[in-house]
Design a protein around this motif. Structure first.
Motif, PDB file in Angstrom:
ATOM      1  N   ALA A 108       1.053  -1.122  -0.153  1.00 34.18           N
ATOM      2  CA  ALA A 108      -0.080  -0.121   0.086  1.00 34.18           C
ATOM      3  C   ALA A 108       0.850   1.305  -0.107  1.00 34.18           C
ATOM      4  O   ALA A 108       2.142   1.371   0.705  1.00 34.18           O
ATOM      5  N   SER A 109       0.231   2.316  -0.620  1.00 35.64           N
ATOM      6  CA  SER A 109       1.156   3.681  -0.706  1.00 35.64           C
ATOM      7  C   SER A 109       1.216   4.113   0.789  1.00 35.64           C
ATOM      8  O   SER A 109       0.371   3.667   1.580  1.00 35.64           O
ATOM      9  N   PRO A 110       2.266   4.847   1.024  1.00 39.87           N
ATOM     10  CA  PRO A 110       2.406   5.385   2.487  1.00 39.87           C
ATOM     11  C   PRO A 110       1.338   6.088   2.958  1.00 39.87           C
ATOM     12  O   PRO A 110       0.857   7.248   2.155  1.00 39.87           O
ATOM     13  N   TYR A 111       0.759   5.706   3.945  1.00 42.04           N
ATOM     14  CA  TYR A 111      -0.286   6.348   4.685  1.00 42.04           C
ATOM     15  C   TYR A 111       0.117   7.610   5.552  1.00 42.04           C
ATOM     16  O   TYR A 111       0.994   7.798   5.848  1.00 42.04           O
ATOM     17  N   TYR A 112      -0.952   8.476   5.793  1.00 42.63           N
ATOM     18  CA  TYR A 112      -1.041   9.532   6.740  1.00 42.63           C
ATOM     19  C   TYR A 112       0.136  10.470   6.394  1.00 42.63           C
ATOM     20  O   TYR A 112      -0.214  11.735   6.421  1.00 42.63           O
ATOM     21  N   SER A 113       1.358  10.241   5.812  1.00 49.61           N
ATOM     22  CA  SER A 113       2.271  11.272   5.475  1.00 49.61           C
ATOM     23  C   SER A 113       2.028  12.196   4.423  1.00 49.61           C
ATOM     24  O   SER A 113       2.526  13.280   4.161  1.00 49.61           O
ATOM     25  N   LYS A 114       1.073  11.545   3.371  1.00 50.33           N
ATOM     26  CA  LYS A 114       0.848  12.588   2.234  1.00 50.33           C
ATOM     27  C   LYS A 114       1.823  13.018   1.568  1.00 50.33           C
ATOM     28  O   LYS A 114       1.909  14.050   1.101  1.00 50.33           O
ATOM     29  N   PRO A 115       2.753  11.974   1.003  1.00 53.54           N
ATOM     30  CA  PRO A 115       3.783  12.411   0.293  1.00 53.54           C
ATOM     31  C   PRO A 115       3.366  13.110  -1.235  1.00 53.54           C
ATOM     32  O   PRO A 115       2.166  12.701  -1.742  1.00 53.54           O
ATOM     33  N   SER A 116       4.200  13.725  -1.768  1.00 59.29           N
ATOM     34  CA  SER A 116       3.898  14.388  -3.279  1.00 59.29           C
ATOM     35  C   SER A 116       3.884  13.066  -4.134  1.00 59.29           C
ATOM     36  O   SER A 116       4.436  11.833  -3.770  1.00 59.29           O
ATOM     37  N   GLN A 117       3.668  13.250  -5.402  1.00 58.39           N
ATOM     38  CA  GLN A 117       3.516  12.173  -6.360  1.00 58.39           C
ATOM     39  C   GLN A 117       4.959  11.713  -6.560  1.00 58.39           C
ATOM     40  O   GLN A 117       5.232  10.534  -6.595  1.00 58.39           O
ATOM     41  N   GLU A 118       6.093  12.822  -6.520  1.00 61.83           N
ATOM     42  CA  GLU A 118       7.461  12.356  -6.650  1.00 61.83           C
ATOM     43  C   GLU A 118       7.818  11.536  -5.408  1.00 61.83           C
ATOM     44  O   GLU A 118       8.739  10.608  -5.417  1.00 61.83           O
ATOM     45  N   GLY A 119       7.471  11.749  -4.212  1.00 60.65           N
ATOM     46  CA  GLY A 119       7.567  11.162  -3.079  1.00 60.65           C
ATOM     47  C   GLY A 119       7.107   9.578  -3.026  1.00 60.65           C
ATOM     48  O   GLY A 119       7.959   8.804  -2.908  1.00 60.65           O
ATOM     49  N   ILE A 120       5.792   9.417  -3.685  1.00 62.03           N
ATOM     50  CA  ILE A 120       5.407   8.261  -3.837  1.00 62.03           C
ATOM     51  C   ILE A 120       6.163   7.315  -4.928  1.00 62.03           C
ATOM     52  O   ILE A 120       6.572   6.037  -4.503  1.00 62.03           O
ATOM     53  N   TYR A 121       6.665   8.211  -5.817  1.00 58.31           N
ATOM     54  CA  TYR A 121       7.561   7.514  -6.995  1.00 58.31           C
ATOM     55  C   TYR A 121       8.790   6.848  -6.513  1.00 58.31           C
ATOM     56  O   TYR A 121       9.057   5.632  -6.489  1.00 58.31           O
ATOM     57  N   GLN A 122       9.492   7.872  -5.657  1.00 57.94           N
ATOM     58  CA  GLN A 122      10.671   7.365  -5.097  1.00 57.94           C
ATOM     59  C   GLN A 122      10.594   6.285  -3.974  1.00 57.94           C
ATOM     60  O   GLN A 122      11.491   5.434  -3.670  1.00 57.94           O
ATOM     61  N   HIS A 123       9.500   6.246  -3.191  1.00 60.61           N
ATOM     62  CA  HIS A 123       9.280   5.458  -2.157  1.00 60.61           C
ATOM     63  C   HIS A 123       9.339   4.026  -3.032  1.00 60.61           C
ATOM     64  O   HIS A 123       9.989   2.885  -2.607  1.00 60.61           O
ATOM     65  N   TYR A 124       8.292   3.858  -4.098  1.00 62.40           N
ATOM     66  CA  TYR A 124       8.350   2.830  -4.668  1.00 62.40           C
ATOM     67  C   TYR A 124       9.500   2.203  -5.401  1.00 62.40           C
ATOM     68  O   TYR A 124       9.801   1.216  -5.325  1.00 62.40           O
ATOM     69  N   LYS A 125      10.309   3.333  -6.027  1.00 62.11           N
ATOM     70  CA  LYS A 125      11.353   2.895  -6.765  1.00 62.11           C
ATOM     71  C   LYS A 125      12.497   2.250  -5.778  1.00 62.11           C
ATOM     72  O   LYS A 125      13.187   1.262  -5.937  1.00 62.11           O
ATOM     73  N   ALA A 126      12.429   2.778  -4.433  1.00 64.35           N
ATOM     74  CA  ALA A 126      13.426   2.161  -3.261  1.00 64.35           C
ATOM     75  C   ALA A 126      12.881   0.888  -2.921  1.00 64.35           C
ATOM     76  O   ALA A 126      13.938  -0.152  -2.847  1.00 64.35           O
ATOM     77  N   LEU A 127      11.815   0.543  -2.973  1.00 65.58           N
ATOM     78  CA  LEU A 127      11.090  -0.591  -2.635  1.00 65.58           C
ATOM     79  C   LEU A 127      11.447  -1.734  -3.531  1.00 65.58           C
ATOM     80  O   LEU A 127      11.945  -3.041  -3.362  1.00 65.58           O
ATOM     81  N   ALA A 128      11.266  -1.507  -4.918  1.00 69.93           N
ATOM     82  CA  ALA A 128      11.508  -2.401  -5.973  1.00 69.93           C
ATOM     83  C   ALA A 128      12.833  -2.524  -6.319  1.00 69.93           C
ATOM     84  O   ALA A 128      13.119  -3.748  -6.562  1.00 69.93           O
ATOM     85  N   ALA A 129      13.827  -1.796  -5.808  1.00 69.64           N
ATOM     86  CA  ALA A 129      15.342  -2.076  -5.947  1.00 69.64           C
ATOM     87  C   ALA A 129      15.900  -3.022  -4.856  1.00 69.64           C
ATOM     88  O   ALA A 129      16.852  -3.812  -5.229  1.00 69.64           O
ATOM     89  N   VAL A 130      14.861  -3.327  -4.043  1.00 71.85           N
ATOM     90  CA  VAL A 130      15.629  -4.565  -2.703  1.00 71.85           C
ATOM     91  C   VAL A 130      14.551  -5.707  -2.803  1.00 71.85           C
ATOM     92  O   VAL A 130      14.893  -6.690  -2.362  1.00 71.85           O
ATOM     93  N   SER A 131      13.398  -5.605  -3.420  1.00 71.39           N
ATOM     94  CA  SER A 131      12.532  -6.575  -3.042  1.00 71.39           C
ATOM     95  C   SER A 131      12.810  -7.740  -3.999  1.00 71.39           C
ATOM     96  O   SER A 131      13.169  -7.838  -5.158  1.00 71.39           O
ATOM     97  N   PRO A 132      12.750  -8.729  -3.352  1.00 70.59           N
ATOM     98  CA  PRO A 132      13.109 -10.108  -4.102  1.00 70.59           C
ATOM     99  C   PRO A 132      12.029 -10.553  -5.042  1.00 70.59           C
ATOM    100  O   PRO A 132      12.133 -11.611  -5.691  1.00 70.59           O
ATOM    101  N   LYS A 133      10.833 -10.076  -4.973  1.00 67.55           N
ATOM    102  CA  LYS A 133       9.550 -10.511  -5.490  1.00 67.55           C
ATOM    103  C   LYS A 133       8.994  -9.199  -6.278  1.00 67.55           C
ATOM    104  O   LYS A 133       9.312  -8.246  -5.814  1.00 67.55           O
ATOM    105  N   PRO A 134       8.251  -9.344  -7.434  1.00 67.55           N
ATOM    106  CA  PRO A 134       7.777  -8.115  -7.986  1.00 67.55           C
ATOM    107  C   PRO A 134       6.553  -7.404  -6.940  1.00 67.55           C
ATOM    108  O   PRO A 134       6.089  -7.993  -6.310  1.00 67.55           O
ATOM    109  N   ILE A 135       6.832  -6.122  -7.028  1.00 67.99           N
ATOM    110  CA  ILE A 135       6.026  -5.300  -6.131  1.00 67.99           C
ATOM    111  C   ILE A 135       4.597  -4.797  -6.803  1.00 67.99           C
ATOM    112  O   ILE A 135       4.618  -4.493  -7.938  1.00 67.99           O
TER     113      ILE A 135
END
Length: 293
Positions: A108-135
């Motif tokens: 799920a996208s980050p709750y409560y913090s209400k990041p910008s669209q760029e923040g959401i993008y960078q959040h998921y990009k960081a997760l995808a870089a380390v996840s052993p499975k597709p996000i």
């Protein structure tokens, strides 16, 4: 890696059953998993919001994942929910949770913090870089407080290799159609809304990750199957029988509603953890009345 074939159809965001002392009821969890698989669901989502994951300790979450693998025994794919608004903590969990047997991670996208669209993008990009499975992105703005805009979804789908799909629950058909139009052909797009899954599949989504499927796995699986075969009149006729159940299931909170249904079916104790509470007596009686029809 395309998730189209492995996750097409009906997934169920499985509840976490508790005993009266609020400990996890693993006997009930085994019963529920078998009930879902025996009634034709296509895959299980463990540790989704419906599983009351925010109330589970890290140790409990790991135990649930391993137990789910054991009982599922490779009969259907398992998707594991790992999300949060602390990106570094989510990264740590992706690196340390047992994901070898998972097909994908639902985040799920980050709750409560209400990041910008760029923040959401960078959040998921960081997760995808380390996840052993597709996000699989999970857009549920009525819970998180922030929409993942269609442009951000498309950007992630096209630019970040390990982003495999999205569970969409924003309720906005204009957004759905933009994503379906512009996403890569192998990008997995599924409904996260039981009440509108028929029109969502009609415009091109590949199925649903369902809450109602916990109590009605056979019916929800059949509705989705009919939709995917373009038999929308038959799907609608079956869905019409469950409209009242859907309204009751979400009348106060999730998963109190679906747990009330499941308790009446003998699948679990009617127990949720604070800050949620069980369904009110009046609404629970409405569920009994519905089931007795």
């Amino acid at each position: 890696m395309s998730l189209h074939n492995s996750l097409k159809g009906t997934g169920v965001a499985i509840v976490t059953p508790f005993k009266k002392d609020f400990s996890i009821d693993y006997n009930a969890l085994e019963k529920i998993i078998n009930f879902l698989i025996n009634n034709n669901i296509n895959y299980i989502v463990s540790l989704g919001t419906t599983g009351e994951t925010p109330t589970l300790s890290r140790e409990e979450q790991i135990e649930i994942i391993n137990f789910t693998y054991k009982i599922v025994d490779s009969r259907v794919p398992v998707v594991v929910g790992i999300g949060g608004n602390n990106t570094n903590e989510v990264i740590h969990n992706l690196q340390t949770y047992p994901l070898e047997k998972a097909t994908a991670v639902l985040s799920a996208s980050p709750y409560y913090s209400k990041p910008s669209q760029e923040g959401i993008y960078q959040h998921y990009k960081a997760l995808a870089a380390v996840s052993p499975k597709p996000i699989i992105l999970y857009n549920v703005p009525h819970r998180t407080g922030k929409n993942i805009d269609a442009s951000t979804v498309i950007r992630l789908a096209k630019e970040v290799k390990n982003i495999g799909g999205i569970k969409e629950a924003c309720g906005n058909f204009a957004q759905f159609t933009k994503i379906l139009r512009d996403a890569p052909s192998d990008f997995f797009i599924t409904s996260g809304e039981d009440d509108i899954l028929i029109p969502q599949i009609a415009i091109g989504m590949q199925g649903v990750i369902s809450v109602m499927g916990n109590a009605y796995p056979k019916e929800m699986s059949e509705i989705v199957r009919l939709c995917l075969e373009n038999k929308f009149a038959e799907a609608t006729a079956l869905n019409n029988q469950l409209i009242e159940a859907c309204e009751l299931m979400f009348c106060e909170n999730n998963p109190a509603g679906v747990k009330a249904f499941m308790s009446e079916k003998g699948l679990l104790e009617n127990v949720v953890r604070l800050p949620l509470i069980s369904l009110s007596e009046a609404n629970h009686q409405k569920i009994k009345n519905f089931l007795n029809k």
